[in-house]
Scaffold this motif. Structure first.
Motif, PDB file in Angstrom:
ATOM      1  N   ALA A 193      -6.131   3.588  -6.839  1.00  0.00           N
ATOM      2  CA  ALA A 193      -4.943   4.358  -6.464  1.00  0.00           C
ATOM      3  C   ALA A 193      -4.726   4.328  -4.951  1.00  0.00           C
ATOM      4  CB  ALA A 193      -5.074   5.794  -6.961  1.00  0.00           C
ATOM      5  N   LYS A 194      -5.822   4.454  -4.188  1.00  0.00           N
ATOM      6  CA  LYS A 194      -5.697   4.387  -2.733  1.00  0.00           C
ATOM      7  C   LYS A 194      -5.224   3.013  -2.273  1.00  0.00           C
ATOM      8  CE  LYS A 194      -9.147   7.932  -1.598  1.00  0.00           C
ATOM      9  NZ  LYS A 194     -10.449   8.204  -0.923  1.00  0.00           N
ATOM     10  N   LYS A 196      -3.564   0.867  -4.081  1.00  0.00           N
ATOM     11  CA  LYS A 196      -2.185   0.685  -4.522  1.00  0.00           C
ATOM     12  C   LYS A 196      -1.211   1.396  -3.582  1.00  0.00           C
ATOM     13  CE  LYS A 196       0.791   1.245  -8.579  1.00  0.00           C
ATOM     14  NZ  LYS A 196       0.872   1.731  -9.975  1.00  0.00           N
ATOM     15  N   LYS A 197      -1.582   2.612  -3.171  1.00  0.00           N
ATOM     16  CA  LYS A 197      -0.735   3.337  -2.238  1.00  0.00           C
ATOM     17  C   LYS A 197      -0.680   2.639  -0.887  1.00  0.00           C
ATOM     18  CE  LYS A 197      -0.086   7.952  -0.255  1.00  0.00           C
ATOM     19  NZ  LYS A 197      -0.619   9.336  -0.188  1.00  0.00           N
ATOM     20  N   LYS A 198      -1.830   2.120  -0.454  1.00  0.00           N
ATOM     21  CA  LYS A 198      -1.874   1.409   0.826  1.00  0.00           C
ATOM     22  C   LYS A 198      -1.034   0.138   0.761  1.00  0.00           C
ATOM     23  CE  LYS A 198      -5.147  -0.451   4.214  1.00  0.00           C
ATOM     24  NZ  LYS A 198      -6.591  -0.690   4.503  1.00  0.00           N
ATOM     25  N   ALA A 200       1.490  -0.367  -1.234  1.00  0.00           N
ATOM     26  CA  ALA A 200       2.899   0.031  -1.290  1.00  0.00           C
ATOM     27  C   ALA A 200       3.422   0.368   0.108  1.00  0.00           C
ATOM     28  CB  ALA A 200       3.073   1.216  -2.236  1.00  0.00           C
ATOM     29  N   ASN A 201       2.591   1.061   0.900  1.00  0.00           N
ATOM     30  CA  ASN A 201       3.002   1.384   2.272  1.00  0.00           C
ATOM     31  C   ASN A 201       3.164   0.123   3.115  1.00  0.00           C
ATOM     32  OD1 ASN A 201       2.989   4.131   1.735  1.00  0.00           O
ATOM     33  ND2 ASN A 201       0.856   4.384   2.353  1.00  0.00           N
TER      34      ASN A 201
END
Length: 430
Positions: A193-194, A196-198, A200-201
């Motif tokens: 999740a981290k 994936k969020k990174k 995406a950013n």
């Protein structure tokens, strides 16, 4: 007198009350999450802490075995009646295996609880003062079957003890393995999740940078193909030059850094205008020193939504007026110095494209671009100059003053016009 029905009813009542409280707290938290100081919020946070969650989880995971033991009677555990006895022992076994569930409860808590209930069940069967089986055996020993009673009772207890022991060993091992797998799964999911969020950013930042270098409809095309070039009909081109901006430059003061800071601040004000909805047809092409270049009508999707064929040209002219207002506002902060903006506008056929594969460069080419540049360089300070062809299109919205003929490089003499004012009854198309 032992009444298992009442005990079971009591357990069900306590469990139902606990579930109702949990549901009420969760609903309150969902409906009013902002009430951080409310009693329900404090109760909700307390219930989610480590020790209360372990206690409540232990209570929930113990409900099946409590229900089974609560219905323990001499009839359903009679060692000489196979069907009720085996059915009840299967219920005990399943209820103990149930301690492998509830992953929120720590593994040794579940395993210890399973061991306590298994040992308590065996103690009930063995201890004379508590076991109806023992009394049953004593009664049977007085009959003709007394000689065979004790071996059957001992074999039953030995087999049951061995089965429960093996079951507990398996349960301890399973709970430990489940705990390891759950923790690894949670850790991997958290890292995923981290990441994936990174990612995406990073993708959003890359898209933001790309869209600031290249128009969005062009960048979308580049994602499908490595090359981009397109011919456009009747595109508006604008050149706006701060003719006296170089007079601000003083290399002796901070090596000329102040010059770049002021230029960046002013160009940033120009860029902010492009975020407005009324200038959605206008796109910045580039800046060349103190010259700002923009075009309108390059995006075919936005252009297809326009109400008028030349709506994008009207937006480009309004954008030029806004540039003048920005410069006037900027001059208010300057001391004893006024910047002067000179604008040239033209429209015609152009070719747009992206050059390069690493450091991408987006630009437009064509004779219409050259004429727009000449309209600016041969223009009048503080005025907007257009050629006759552009004036014929824009005269339905604006009034122009003929300046006469001027020499334009590559075009000889050309009749040009200066913008004077908008027409009073002109209809804005945006």
């Amino acid at each position: 007198m032992y009444q298992p029905g009442k005990i079971w009813l009591c357990i069900c009542s306590v469990s139902a009350l606990y579930h109702l409280v949990v549901v009420a707290v969760c609903i309150k938290q969902i409906l009013h999450p902002s009430q951080n100081r409310s009693t329900f919020k404090k109760l909700y946070n307390w219930c989610r802490s480590w020790y209360p969650s372990q206690v409540f989880g232990a209570l929930l995971v113990s409900l099946p075995v409590l229900a089974v033991i609560g219905n323990l009677t001499c009839n359903n555990i009679h060692i000489y009646t196979d069907i009720p006895r085996n059915y009840y022992l299967n219920l005990v076994t399943v209820s103990i295996i149930h301690f492998c569930n509830f992953t929120q409860v720590y593994w040794y808590v579940k395993s210890i609880l399973a061991t306590i209930f298994a040992v308590s069940f065996l103690a009930y069967l063995v201890y004379p003062g508590c076991s109806c089986i023992h009394h049953t055996v004593q009664n049977i020993t007085t009959s003709s079957q007394g000689l065979a009673c004790e071996p059957v009772y001992n074999n039953f207890l030995g087999e049951l003890s061995l089965n429960l022991t093996l079951l507990l060993i398996l349960l301890w091992l399973l709970n430990r393995e489940f705990e390891i797998n759950y923790r690894l799964s949670f850790h991997c999911s958290l890292l995923a999740a981290k990441d994936k969020k990174k990612m995406a950013n990073l993708k959003n930042q890359a898209d933001w940078l790309l869209h600031n270098i290249i128009p969005k409809h062009v960048s979308d095309q580049l994602k499908k193909s490595a090359h981009y070039s397109e011919n456009h009909k009747d595109v508006g081109i604008l050149f706006a030059n701060l003719v006296n901006f170089n007079e601000l430059y003083d290399e002796s003061y901070n090596g000329g850094k102040e010059y770049l800071r002021v230029l960046n601040e002013l160009i940033s004000d120009f860029d902010e205008l492009l975020d407005k909805h009324e200038f959605r047809n206008v796109e910045k092409i580039k800046t060349i020193g103190a010259t700002f270049m923009a075009a309108s009508g390059l995006n075919p999707f936005i252009r297809g939504e326009n109400q008028h064929k030349y709506q994008h040209l009207q937006e480009l002219m309004e954008f030029a007026f806004s540039l003048n207002r920005v410069v006037d506002d900027f001059n208010q902060s300057l001391i004893e110095f006024d910047l002067i903006l000179r604008v040239g506008v033209n429209y015609g056929d152009v070719t747009s494209g992206v050059i390069g594969t690493t450091k991408l460069y987006y630009d437009i080419w064509g004779d219409a671009v050259n004429i727009a540049s000449r309209m600016e360089t041969t223009g009048v300070n503080g005025r907007i100059q257009v050629n006759e062809r552009t004036k014929d299109v824009l005269k339905q919205w604006y009034e122009f003053q003929e300046r006469g003929q001027i020499f334009v490089k590559g075009k000889d003499n050309m009749t040009v016009f200066l913008f004077t004012r908008p027409k009073e009854n002109a209809i804005r198309m945006f």
